[in-house]
Design an enzyme around this catalytic site. Sequence first.
Site: not given
Length: 462
Positions: A36, A157, A160-161, A227, A273, A280, A283, A343
């Site tokens: 990084d 990928e 889901r966070e 994706k 659903l 939010g 993605c 979330k």
Amino acid sequence: MRSHVPSRIAVVGTGYVGLGTAGLLAHLGYRVTGIDIDPDKIAQLQRGVVPIHEPGLDLLLASQEDRITWTTDYQAVAEADVIFICVGTPPGPDGTPDLRYVTGAARSIAAYLGDRPQVIVNKSTVPIGTGDFLQRLLEDHAPQFDETRHRVASNPEFLREGTALADSLYPDRIVLGGHPEAVEVLARLYGPLIEQSFTAPQGIGRPDSYSRPAVVRTTLQSAEMIKYAANAFLALKISFANEIAGLCERVGADIQEVTTGIGLDGRIGHRFLQAGLGWGGSCFGKDTQGLISAGREHAYPMPILQAAIDVNYRQRNVVVEKLLRHLKSLKGKRIAVLGMAFKPNTDDLRDAPAHDLIARLHQLGATVLAHDPVAMPRAEREWSHLTYTAAPDPATALRRADAAIIATEWEEYALLNWRDLVGTMRQPLVVDARNMLRETLPAQVEQIGRESVQVQKEAVLV
């Protein structure tokens, strides 16, 4: 390029995707170097501090510290068999993905490509055609570039966070796009994952019903489209539920009973659903807008996707309208906002609905107290432009409040003693924008797509 068994991996980018990828591949037995350009993030990782909140990630990385090296030096690329690009692609002003970080990473990688077979893998979510663009970029900037040795592949990928590690270890599918030789290298790399031959890490056990992932071998363009299309469809399902919820409120139907009923159709399913405040994060909005932008480039309108975006952001206004319906004016009112992350189980604030709620409430003259179990330190840095008071706990936020909004469905909020807490409010008005309260309260409770006054019972399957 002959198909070979890779052993050394470089991962460029140490965000949610990069850290998860590094931890996964190290757990599968590979030597991994995380790269990084941010020296502060690398210094944190070298000290064993994970710069993001993702359940279980700190333990997984700590358990693999002998296999993972963190650095700002791209020299590690020279020894890598496979190089993953896991950098951000934020949306530009017109919705088109900004590829500056992908381009920068590719140019830095190019300087260190060697005279051996190497696969450069795009895990970042990028516009269709970016793989070909990166191939040309490497040709132009890699002194030792050879198209028979250096191949670009796409391996999107689907994490889901909040559940990223389980999603990585036990995926529905693995999508591999590119030249057949590059795809074969990646298939071998993921062999232990495909065969599920690895030992499950502590705390992230293999689900009893899980067997193995499907493997999709395809072209660069199709992998990139998969994706985008997947995220856009999920965003569409959520917006559809929210649009139906608005009509449910007007005709006396209950959205949770409706989605229970339609979700039993195997062609539809119950997942995504859930009516509420809308989606939010980094993605759904970005990828849906990215497809619309791609359509615009080819003179191909995509009105269904645009409608999904419009409905989603309308939900944030719906919550404010519910407050105004009861309070008439928000000037001088004290409003508690519970939940700031987009979330639960993450501290990610990107495109979080709570951001827009706080901004709008302040604009209308309200005093806002906000709480989140994990995201408040990050909000202090990233939301310094907003006017609100950080509450140390939910009880403090609710005390003497004229109304409360549940903006994020943290389990902690579901477990609160709401019956006692609403008694401390100036006016017992709760806008449960995530439809998570189940008990009848001595309060005015507004949910999404359900009658107000009381929390009703959920639909019962017989």
